[in-house]
Design a protein around this motif. Structure first.
Motif, mmCIF file in Angstrom:
data_model
loop_
_atom_site.group_PDB
_atom_site.id
_atom_site.type_symbol
_atom_site.label_atom_id
_atom_site.label_comp_id
_atom_site.label_asym_id
_atom_site.label_seq_id
_atom_site.Cartn_x
_atom_site.Cartn_y
_atom_site.Cartn_z
ATOM 1 N N MET A 61 0.850 -1.179 0.000
ATOM 2 C CA MET A 61 0.000 0.000 0.000
ATOM 3 C C MET A 61 0.895 1.242 0.000
ATOM 4 O O MET A 61 2.111 1.160 0.205
ATOM 5 C CB MET A 61 -0.916 -0.008 1.216
ATOM 6 C CG MET A 61 -1.809 -1.245 1.305
ATOM 7 S SD MET A 61 -2.914 -1.446 -0.127
ATOM 8 C CE MET A 61 -4.146 -0.174 0.225
ATOM 9 N N GLU A 62 0.304 2.406 -0.212
ATOM 10 C CA GLU A 62 1.101 3.629 -0.321
ATOM 11 C C GLU A 62 1.811 3.990 0.987
ATOM 12 O O GLU A 62 2.807 4.711 0.984
ATOM 13 C CB GLU A 62 0.217 4.787 -0.773
ATOM 14 C CG GLU A 62 -0.930 5.111 0.162
ATOM 15 C CD GLU A 62 -1.923 6.105 -0.431
ATOM 16 O OE1 GLU A 62 -1.702 6.545 -1.573
ATOM 17 O OE2 GLU A 62 -2.920 6.422 0.249
ATOM 18 N N ASP A 63 1.319 3.458 2.108
ATOM 19 C CA ASP A 63 1.970 3.731 3.391
ATOM 20 C C ASP A 63 3.003 2.663 3.747
ATOM 21 O O ASP A 63 3.577 2.676 4.842
ATOM 22 C CB ASP A 63 0.943 3.850 4.514
ATOM 23 C CG ASP A 63 0.169 2.559 4.755
ATOM 24 O OD1 ASP A 63 0.399 1.564 4.025
ATOM 25 O OD2 ASP A 63 -0.687 2.535 5.676
ATOM 26 N N TYR A 96 -6.601 -2.051 2.884
ATOM 27 C CA TYR A 96 -6.907 -2.688 1.595
ATOM 28 C C TYR A 96 -8.258 -3.390 1.664
ATOM 29 O O TYR A 96 -8.555 -4.119 2.611
ATOM 30 C CB TYR A 96 -5.816 -3.692 1.254
ATOM 31 C CG TYR A 96 -6.082 -4.523 0.011
ATOM 32 C CD1 TYR A 96 -5.823 -4.012 -1.252
ATOM 33 C CD2 TYR A 96 -6.583 -5.825 0.116
ATOM 34 C CE1 TYR A 96 -6.051 -4.783 -2.383
ATOM 35 C CE2 TYR A 96 -6.821 -6.601 -1.006
ATOM 36 C CZ TYR A 96 -6.555 -6.077 -2.248
ATOM 37 O OH TYR A 96 -6.786 -6.831 -3.384
ATOM 38 N N TYR A 125 -7.247 9.810 -8.401
ATOM 39 C CA TYR A 125 -5.912 10.279 -8.069
ATOM 40 C C TYR A 125 -5.186 10.327 -9.401
ATOM 41 O O TYR A 125 -4.772 9.302 -9.929
ATOM 42 C CB TYR A 125 -5.226 9.327 -7.095
ATOM 43 C CG TYR A 125 -3.917 9.825 -6.515
ATOM 44 C CD1 TYR A 125 -2.976 10.522 -7.279
ATOM 45 C CD2 TYR A 125 -3.600 9.572 -5.187
ATOM 46 C CE1 TYR A 125 -1.789 10.957 -6.742
ATOM 47 C CE2 TYR A 125 -2.394 10.004 -4.637
ATOM 48 C CZ TYR A 125 -1.496 10.691 -5.424
ATOM 49 O OH TYR A 125 -0.307 11.113 -4.889
ATOM 50 N N ARG A 163 -2.688 7.856 -11.144
ATOM 51 C CA ARG A 163 -2.717 6.554 -10.471
ATOM 52 C C ARG A 163 -4.017 5.794 -10.751
ATOM 53 O O ARG A 163 -3.995 4.701 -11.265
ATOM 54 C CB ARG A 163 -2.480 6.720 -8.970
ATOM 55 C CG ARG A 163 -1.145 7.396 -8.659
ATOM 56 C CD ARG A 163 -0.736 7.282 -7.211
ATOM 57 N NE ARG A 163 0.486 8.038 -6.945
ATOM 58 C CZ ARG A 163 1.177 8.006 -5.826
ATOM 59 N NH1 ARG A 163 0.746 7.245 -4.812
ATOM 60 N NH2 ARG A 163 2.271 8.727 -5.662
ATOM 61 N N ASN A 195 -11.753 -0.828 -5.730
ATOM 62 C CA ASN A 195 -10.981 -0.356 -4.580
ATOM 63 C C ASN A 195 -9.684 -1.136 -4.374
ATOM 64 O O ASN A 195 -8.767 -0.654 -3.707
ATOM 65 C CB ASN A 195 -11.826 -0.445 -3.310
ATOM 66 C CG ASN A 195 -12.787 0.730 -3.186
ATOM 67 O OD1 ASN A 195 -12.489 1.847 -3.615
ATOM 68 N ND2 ASN A 195 -13.956 0.484 -2.609
ATOM 69 N N THR A 249 -6.700 0.924 -5.532
ATOM 70 C CA THR A 249 -6.496 2.277 -5.001
ATOM 71 C C THR A 249 -5.524 2.250 -3.828
ATOM 72 O O THR A 249 -5.413 1.249 -3.119
ATOM 73 C CB THR A 249 -7.823 2.907 -4.539
ATOM 74 O OG1 THR A 249 -8.359 2.150 -3.449
ATOM 75 C CG2 THR A 249 -8.828 2.929 -5.677
ATOM 76 N N HIS A 250 -4.818 3.358 -3.665
ATOM 77 C CA HIS A 250 -3.907 3.561 -2.543
ATOM 78 C C HIS A 250 -2.798 2.504 -2.471
ATOM 79 O O HIS A 250 -2.318 2.174 -1.383
ATOM 80 C CB HIS A 250 -4.682 3.604 -1.217
ATOM 81 C CG HIS A 250 -5.717 4.685 -1.171
ATOM 82 N ND1 HIS A 250 -5.387 6.024 -1.048
ATOM 83 C CD2 HIS A 250 -7.079 4.632 -1.274
ATOM 84 C CE1 HIS A 250 -6.492 6.740 -1.062
ATOM 85 N NE2 HIS A 250 -7.543 5.936 -1.194
ATOM 86 N N ARG A 251 -2.404 1.999 -3.647
ATOM 87 C CA ARG A 251 -1.264 1.079 -3.693
ATOM 88 C C ARG A 251 0.028 1.886 -3.861
ATOM 89 O O ARG A 251 0.019 3.071 -4.173
ATOM 90 C CB ARG A 251 -1.420 0.080 -4.841
ATOM 91 C CG ARG A 251 -2.716 -0.712 -4.829
ATOM 92 C CD ARG A 251 -2.848 -1.629 -3.618
ATOM 93 N NE ARG A 251 -1.950 -2.757 -3.635
ATOM 94 C CZ ARG A 251 -2.232 -3.935 -4.210
ATOM 95 N NH1 ARG A 251 -3.409 -4.118 -4.819
ATOM 96 N NH2 ARG A 251 -1.366 -4.931 -4.155
ATOM 97 N N GLU A 252 1.139 1.255 -3.670
ATOM 98 C CA GLU A 252 2.422 1.945 -3.754
ATOM 99 C C GLU A 252 2.679 2.453 -5.179
ATOM 100 O O GLU A 252 2.135 1.914 -6.150
ATOM 101 C CB GLU A 252 3.552 1.025 -3.318
ATOM 102 C CG GLU A 252 3.756 -0.209 -4.208
ATOM 103 C CD GLU A 252 5.120 -0.845 -3.981
ATOM 104 O OE1 GLU A 252 6.098 -0.241 -4.447
ATOM 105 O OE2 GLU A 252 5.190 -1.925 -3.362
#
Length: 613
Positions: free
Chosen positions: A344-346, A369, A379, A382, A389, A392-395
């Motif tokens: 994930m992005e974090d 996730y 985004y 991206r 979903n 979304t918000h993956r690295e």
């Protein structure tokens, strides 16, 4: 080193005067070897032509012929939608000593080695300036190391050839040298090359693609990392693989921790000299980690590249990774397992494993996730509004590497390449199976990484390169070797440099050696994806059965009316895959090579059955 181990293969030695005459006429059919090396231009052309034996790794899709790349489609990174790809033979366990010749790894390596040895034996006869000949020799020693390495990584122990054999020599005495000796020879040639190329860390634009000091140091780092790894360093399952004459083990049966120190030293040396030469990890777009990572591979000859090949406008591999609605083939399909591996992005891990059915993911709820529902916001760069979903918000490297259902890729052909194209991999989408012929996306994903976005299918293709060695790999080589020898503390700086460039947080402090080992393995899987590393990494780690001998999965390409149809976003099995240990850790030696030796001096790899003469 025993002289009877420094032998060329019978396959590369000419058995008749007519064959010898053919080779003696390079590069012009009316020239003898003496003529060639009496002329500066012909001598340089002879060396330049030797580079042509570097494999076309960009071609991941076709059969093994023409010295292509069966490795990316032959491991858990990818499913190749073209049925004739040799990767299928590897994945289903159907490869064998007879058809392995399709890969041409053995034959092409040793044909190239004959040529480079001929060059080294004759270059001093050339009237060129000493400085020029010095650099030529440096290139040649690098190429000799490189072609030995290409055979070594596939076969393990191989015959070493340090000269061009004459047809009068005893070809029946060809034997495989132990892997330790092979890598020692490769490393020594890399050192020779680096010394001779001390002033050549980057060629002018007219000579891009030629070996440099950093090419040699990068290859040395990789070879020494391999020989330190479990496959080559104390793997007792290979105890029966011995020289048939004197019984010497062909793979070391005793673990030697010092090999990791040697590998660490080589990686650090390469990194330090790269820094002194003004080289660094690519970071042209620090505020856009997606673009930053993606452009490593299409910003030609940037400072991260230690060695690459100019491949011109060779666009077959691009056609294989563009969607069918572009008139292309949609053949290079990342597996669901590869998609699931991205963080994930974090920096958190979205999926920690699978249930006993191998199909249902074990989701880390703390990562955020989810696989249900669709994005309510976009985004830019991206994902767009409405995508699943799960994407979304993956690295950032995920968005630089994977084209998924609903992602934006280039522009649509139907409006003269001006409108953004949405990838429609669901069944009734314009890129889905319902609208395709024999070529269609089999997993619901296409490889985006390595692709040149400026390329317009069937209309425009830029000048391109294929990267063999880059600085990012050497950073990960250093991290791995340091962790194994010294422990995790000093490995952090190298792996964190890669993660920072990728827009990810640094690793948490206090990791144990085992935990750091797992992190490094994961980082190599993601950072080096589709670059012809994964196939060999899982083997040198002895992780073959659990990574390559399990089924691979996809999205449900047989369903889906539109982008938000939940029926498409269900995992299904693509195929079962086979990995037998110790058999599948190495390629089988070609049957035709075994047949040349009445006394079986050329021993077969374990597990492979060869027919007796």
């Amino acid at each position: 080193m025993k002289i009877n181990r420094i032998l060329a293969l019978a396959a590369i030695v000419l058995a008749s005067a007519s064959c010898e005459k053919f080779l003696d006429q390079a590069p012009d059919e009316n020239l003898t070897i003496k003529d060639v090396f009496s002329n500066r231009i012909y001598t340089r052309d002879f060396l330049t032509h030797t580079y042509s034996w570097t494999p076309t790794e960009a071609n991941m899709a076709d059969d093994g012929g023409a010295w292509r790349n069966p490795y990316t489609a032959g491991c858990d990174e990818m499913e190749c939608a073209y049925g004739g790809a040799y990767g299928h033979q590897i994945n289903n366990g159907g490869w064998n000593p007879t058809d392995i010749s399709r890969t041409q790894v053995w034959s092409e390596s040793y044909m190239a080695l004959r040529k480079v040895n001929m060059f080294l034996e004759n270059v001093d006869n050339c009237p060129a300036a000493d400085e020029e000949k010095r650099r030529w020799k440096g290139e040649a020693y690098f190429l000799r190391a490189w072609f030995h390495f290409l055979a070594f990584r596939a076969y393990g122990a191989i015959p070493i050839t340090d000269h061009a054999f004459d047809p009068g020599e005893d070809m029946m005495s060809v034997r495989r040298s132990p892997a330790d000796e092979v890598v020692k020879f490769i490393a020594a040639d890399c050192d020779r090359a680096a010394e001779l190329l001390y002033d050549m860390d980057k060629w002018p634009s007219t000579d891009t693609g030629r070996a440099t000091r950093l090419s040699a140091l990068g290859l040395k780092s990789r070879a020494l990392l391999y020989i330190a790894s479990p496959l080559y360093n104390g793997a007792t399952m290979f105890a029966e693989l011995k020289d048939p004459i004197d019984g010497t083990p062909l793979l070391s049966q005793t673990y030697d921790k010092e090999k990791w120190k040697t590998a660490a030293d080589a990686a650090i040396e390469c990194i330090n000299i790269a820094k002194q030469s003004g080289r660094s990890l690519y970071n042209k777009y620090p505020d856009d980690p997606v673009k930053n990572y993606q452009n490593i591979f299409n910003d030609n000859w940037n400072d991260e590249i230690l060695w690459a090949k100019n491949i011109g406008t060779y666009d077959h591999w691009l056609n294989c990774s563009d969607p069918v609605s572009f008139g292309c083939f949609s053949i290079l399909n990342p597996t669901q397992e590869m998609v699931d591996a991205y963080e994930m992005e974090d920096g958190s891990t979205p999926i920690t494993g699978y249930t006993n059915d191998g199909l249902t993911p074990i989701i880390n709820k703390m990562s955020g996730y989810v696989e249900e529902g669709f994005a309510e916001e976009e985004y830019e760069g991206r994902w767009q509004k409405g995508v699943s979903n799960m994407y979304t918000h993956r690295e950032p490297r995920f968005y630089a590497s994977i084209n998924f259902a609903g992602s934006i890729w280039k522009t649509t052909r139907s409006s003269n390449w001006t409108e953004p194209h949405t990838n429609e991999f669901w069944f009734k989408g314009m890129d889905g199976k319902n609208n395709a012929g024999s070529d269609y996306c089999k997993t619901g994903y296409l490889m985006k990484k390595l692709h040149y976005p400026s390329r317009v299918p069937w209309q425009y293709t830029p000048q391109m390169m294929w990267v063999y060695i880059r600085l990012g790999e050497i950073y990960l080589n250093a991290a791995e070797a340091i962790n194994e020898y010294y422990g995790p503390a000093d490995a952090y700086q190298y792996i964190n440099a890669i993660r920072t460039r990728a827009g990810l947080p640094e690793l948490e402090s206090g990791l144990s050696q085992d935990q750091m080992r797992d992190k490094i393995k994961h980082e190599r899987r993601i950072e080096l994806a589709f670059e012809v590393h994964r196939f060999f990494d899982v083997r040198r780690w002895l992780n073959g059965p659990e990574t390559q001998g399990v089924p691979i999965h996809s999205m449900n390409i047989w369903e889906g009316e539109h982008m938000q149809d939940p029926a498409f976003y269900k995992r299904i099995k693509v195929e079962d895959r086979v990995f037998e240990a110790p058999k599948h850790y190495f390629f089988p030696v070609e049957q035709k090579e075994i047949d040349k030796h009445e006394k079986r001096e050329l021993v077969q790899n374990l597990g492979w059955t060869t027919m007796q003469n």
